[in-house]
Design an enzyme around this catalytic site. Sequence first.
Site, PDB file in Angstrom:
ATOM      1  N   ASP A 505       0.825  -1.207   0.000  1.00 48.04           N
ATOM      2  CA  ASP A 505       0.000   0.000   0.000  1.00 48.04           C
ATOM      3  C   ASP A 505       0.859   1.256   0.000  1.00 48.04           C
ATOM      4  O   ASP A 505       2.005   1.230   0.437  1.00 48.04           O
ATOM      5  CB  ASP A 505      -0.884   0.027   1.252  1.00 48.04           C
ATOM      6  CG  ASP A 505      -2.091  -0.887   1.096  1.00 48.04           C
ATOM      7  OD1 ASP A 505      -2.404  -1.248  -0.062  1.00 48.04           O
ATOM      8  OD2 ASP A 505      -2.683  -1.240   2.130  1.00 48.04           O
ATOM      9  N   ASP A 507       0.542   3.623   1.901  1.00 47.71           N
ATOM     10  CA  ASP A 507       0.375   4.302   3.191  1.00 47.71           C
ATOM     11  C   ASP A 507       1.507   3.914   4.149  1.00 47.71           C
ATOM     12  O   ASP A 507       2.496   3.299   3.762  1.00 47.71           O
ATOM     13  CB  ASP A 507      -1.000   3.977   3.789  1.00 47.71           C
ATOM     14  CG  ASP A 507      -1.131   2.497   4.113  1.00 47.71           C
ATOM     15  OD1 ASP A 507      -0.176   1.740   3.814  1.00 47.71           O
ATOM     16  OD2 ASP A 507      -2.168   2.086   4.661  1.00 47.71           O
TER      17      ASP A 507
END
Length: 642
Positions: A505, A507
């Site tokens: 991801d 993030d």
Amino acid sequence: MTQDTLSTVPAENTYTAEAIQVLGGREAVRRRPGMYIGSTDQRGLHHMVYEIVYNSIDEAMAGYCNRIEVTILPDNAIRVEDNGRGIPVEVHPATNKSALETVMTILHAGAKFGGKTYQVSGGLHGVGASVVNALSSWMQVKVRRNGKVYQQEYRQGVPQGDVAEVGEASDTGTTTTFLAVAEIFGQISIDFNVLAERLREMAYLNKGVEISIRDERKDIEKTFYFEGGITSFVQHLNRDRHLVHKQPIYIYKAVNSTIVEVALQYNDGYAEVTFSFANCINTADGGTHMTGFRSALTRVLNDYAHKSKMLKEDEPNLTGEDVREGLTAVVSVKLSEPQFEGQTKGKLGNIEIKSQVEGVVGEQLTLYLEEHPDDARRIIDKCITVAKAREAARKARDLVIKKSSLEAGTLPGKLAGCTEKEPERVELYLVEGESAGGSAKQGRDRRFQAILPLRGKILNVEKAAADKMVAHEEIRAIVTALGAGFNEEMDLTQLRYHKVILMTDADVDGSHIRTLLLTFFFRHMSELINKGHLFIAQPPLYQIKHNKNSYWAYSEQEKDRVMEQLKDAKKVDIQRYKGLGEMSAEQLWETTMNPETRTLLQVSVEDAANADYIFHVLMGEEVPPRKAFIQSHARSVKNLDI
Ligand code: 0RA
């Protein structure tokens, strides 16, 4: 009565009951000398000497003798002289024989004498003087007692007359001289050094007793006397060692009729050097006294370590191995009826001895540690260090075992394999998160793309030792799936996928896991990086929709550029992707996995080294560099989660 071929006893016409018994015992010994003295070689010959010495040692243990002189005479005869009370010569009314004659001619006579327990130091075979006499072509015993010198002589174990008074004596003691039968022991040769070493040991085990050995064949002599007894023994064994504490710990106690004596001292080495004895006989195979000693040592040191808080409550106990590394100890017990067990009779079998030794050592070692806290701390420190080293070694060993199990391992169950097998043509996606893994499985081209989903936050590898990292389930799954091993044993010819693609991801967690995986590959599979097999997938950060058109932006700049171009357009829809799981399987294929449209970043060694550095700084134990790093990279490191 049948005559033994070895026996050269002149036939006698009349036998009294005792004489028959005496000759019977003598015959038994002559028939099977090995059964009584172990063997008929040089060892057996030395045993003959020891048997006589043991009698004097017994007298010393009883507290009546402090000097024993052993002499090897020019003709290989042996003389053993002590300054004990002298063997009683009085005639026993029941047998009409002197005590001396009884002891010297009747097998096993002497175990009890005048109601007193006698012969504590029973030899390996515990047979006593009558056996030596039976195996001697000639023997003479002189007793100094009652101001007189008494004497009796024997040939092949048979008295050549009654005990006779032959002179005056100003002291007391016993002198035994014998010549072993040549036909039994072959070419008799006594080894001065072998006897000397054994006598040195005896001197250690009987403190305050002076034991000397003189060789009249060569005119050499040695004298052993150790005021410190087994404490001196331990000091001798530790003479070239760095010591953990200055003075050996000495333990002594008589329990019932058993004497327990232990001396121990730690050095900074790795070996355990323990000598154990029962009645001055070396018990090379240990036995109940050693079991009791070891169990007390482990228990007492653990108790002290916990009480002193050197070991915290949740920390595991020191093991027996931990407390025995660098230990030099002498354990000596004296008991009335020792049972020697095992093939070589080198093991003490008396069960009651275990608890007796355990009790004495438990009590007195505890006391010692309480009274010598400095020594105690040093000893426990040493044991704890050993425990830590042992734990590290165990992990390293486990690692090797795990490594081999990885090599032979079955493929991880979570791996969604591809149909093609040619390594150059196939790729493995390492996908963060089960849900993203699901999308990737659906979206992929299953002919050449394999998916290995990895569960969320993987452990903090830096804090954990390197071996723990490999022990981690997710990491192991990767190693197994790749099939090429790791560390020194890495073999790229076995690599099952020539493209290994990290897909995480965009993030914080994603960056964490990427850093971690890069660090792992950098440290343990650097070849994979060097040969250009490692890639990072580039999922888009934004989807920008306008009318029927859809744009994917893979960076902030790209997004800004697209937005700039669409700045006059109406109904621009912009969506930020945070997780792979937010994309449909089709979108994931289109943006990130389709070789026609995707962008892969090939990982360079520098990238990986950098990850390793970041990893070290972010997750390592040292706080200052971590703080400095955060301060100086506050802008550039966005996905910082600390
Ligand atoms: C039993 C009783 C006594 C002395 C000994 C044994 C004795 C045996 C040997 C064997 C070699 N040297 C020895 N020294 C002493 C004496 C009992 C008494 O005097 O009351």
